[in-house]
Design an enzyme around this catalytic site. Structure first.
Site, PDB file in Angstrom:
ATOM      1  CG  HIS A  34     -24.532   8.930 -67.622  1.00 49.05           C
ATOM      2  ND1 HIS A  34     -23.347   9.239 -67.368  1.00 49.05           N
ATOM      3  CD2 HIS A  34     -25.255   9.602 -66.603  1.00 49.05           C
ATOM      4  CE1 HIS A  34     -22.995  10.158 -66.393  1.00 49.05           C
ATOM      5  NE2 HIS A  34     -24.303  10.505 -65.989  1.00 49.05           N
ATOM      6  CG  HIS A  37     -22.963   7.161 -63.455  1.00 49.77           C
ATOM      7  ND1 HIS A  37     -24.207   7.573 -64.123  1.00 49.77           N
ATOM      8  CD2 HIS A  37     -22.818   7.897 -62.514  1.00 49.77           C
ATOM      9  CE1 HIS A  37     -24.609   8.374 -63.326  1.00 49.77           C
ATOM     10  NE2 HIS A  37     -23.859   8.786 -62.348  1.00 49.77           N
ATOM     11  CD  GLN A  61     -27.280  14.512 -53.418  1.00 50.64           C
ATOM     12  OE1 GLN A  61     -26.628  13.535 -52.604  1.00 50.64           O
ATOM     13  NE2 GLN A  61     -26.598  14.880 -54.665  1.00 50.64           N
ATOM     14  CG  ASP A 152     -21.283  16.542 -60.231  1.00 50.48           C
ATOM     15  OD1 ASP A 152     -22.244  17.412 -60.470  1.00 50.48           O
ATOM     16  OD2 ASP A 152     -21.198  15.425 -60.628  1.00 50.48           O
TER      17      ASP A 152
HETATM   18  O1  PAF Z   1     -22.706  13.111 -57.872  1.00 44.91           O
HETATM   19  C1  PAF Z   1     -23.856  12.221 -57.416  1.00 44.91           C
HETATM   20  O2  PAF Z   1     -24.292  11.514 -57.902  1.00 44.91           O
HETATM   21  C2  PAF Z   1     -24.276  12.458 -55.845  1.00 44.91           C
HETATM   22  O3  PAF Z   1     -24.156  13.875 -55.523  1.00 44.91           O
HETATM   23  C3  PAF Z   1     -23.516  11.635 -55.007  1.00 44.91           C
HETATM   24  C4  PAF Z   1     -22.051  11.932 -54.699  1.00 44.91           C
HETATM   25  C5  PAF Z   1     -23.756  10.077 -55.327  1.00 44.91           C
HETATM   26  C6  PAF Z   1     -24.034  11.642 -53.451  1.00 44.91           C
HETATM   27  O4  PAF Z   1     -25.491  11.357 -53.307  1.00 44.91           O
END
Ligand code: PAF
Length: 286
Positions: A34, A37, A61, A152
């Site tokens: 989006h 980014h 994750q 984040d």
């Molecule tokens: O923030 C994210 O999109 C993810 O946690 C990252 C930093 C690309 C790691 O997978």
């Protein structure tokens, strides 16, 4: 834009560029891109002549396999967006490329208190997964700059700790959160909301702004309880946390104090979609 899948092709494309050179800026993503980014790519372009982006939905994750399975994907659109934004090199690894020994029984990263607070409590193992993938990606790309989004907040702190522990000579650049017109923080997860949920979701930012308007004239516990009530009244199904914390340690603040750097952080679920957001509090951090 050059697209590579293997580590060999990635290194070949960066041949001649010294390792960890400030001329290379790196934007890691999980795709479903989006404008948030794209603002990272734009910031990367202002820093370095070569911008590398990765798209990799990192399985390690996700503490909830259903969340991993549901994670939105839009590769063709992502490629078009990155090309238009001026990414030079796109790295699209497979799981086996980054985890040749598999994704189980990986050695832990010592994250201390950061893993016992907020997201660490509600998504056990999540930050271990973030460190596993970010460390591997950094060793592969060897950039001078790494760009992450401020939405984040805790992830940025975890990655800062990873960089310190690994002594990788990489500058972390944190890019401000991009918001929709109604204040909703841009997130790949927003596209899973229906029209009604999408409208209600903006109340996270309104609630954070309300906390900021009261800070530091009311005590944290009172503000947190009222903010939680506001979110539930706005239609959120559950609120994992709504906390006012020290901006540098993320420890919960017990007392309102204008001299302490503070941040309000929220994680709440709407239509089964878990959203997070944060707002630094007070004029010092605005
Ligand atoms: O923030 C994210 O999109 C993810 O946690 C990252 C930093 C690309 C790691 O997978």
């Amino acid at each position: 834009m050059i697209i590579v899948h293997s580590l060999q092709a990635l290194r070949q494309a960066l041949l001649g560029v010294p390792a960890y050179h400030p001329g290379v800026a790196f934007v890691p993503t999980m795709g479903a891109l989006h404008h948030g980014h794209i603002s990272l790519v734009a910031a990367a372009r202002r820093l370095s002549p070569t911008v590398v982006t990765s798209i990799f939905v990192n399985p390690t994750q996700f503490n909830d396999p259903a969340d991993f399975a549901r994670y939105p994907k839009s590769l063709e659109q992502d490629i078009d967006m990155l090309e238009a934004a001026g990414t030079h090199l796109l790295f699209l690894p497979e799981v086996a490329t980054l985890y040749p020994q598999g994704t189980q029984h990986l050695p832990p990263y010592p994250l201390g208190r950061l893993e016992q607070l907020l997201e660490g409590v509600h998504r056990p193992g999540h930050f271990q997964g973030v460190c596993q993938v970010v460390h591997r990606l950094l060793q592969a790309v060897q950039p001078g700059h790494l760009l992450l989004g401020a939405k984040d907040y805790q992830q940025c702190m975890v990655v800062r700790q990873l960089l310190l522990q690994t002594a990788l000579p990489i500058q972390l650049q944190i890019v401000p959160t991009m918001r929709e017109a109604d204040g909703l923080a841009m997130s790949s997860r927003n596209r899973r909301l229906g029209a009604d949920g999408r409208q209600k979701a903006a109340s996270i930012y309104r609630t954070l702004q309300w906390i900021n308007s009261q800070w530091p004239h009311a005590q944290p516990a009172i503000l947190e309880a009222e903010a939680r009530r506001q979110l539930l009244a706005a239609g959120f199904e559950s609120v994992d946390y709504c906390s006012i914390c020290h901006a540098h340690t993320l420890e919960p603040l017990q007392q309102a104090d204008a001299d302490e750097p503070a941040v309000a952080l929220v994680a709440a679920t709407l239509e089964g979609v878990r959203l997070i957001d944060n707002l630094p509090l007070g004029p010092k951090m605005a």
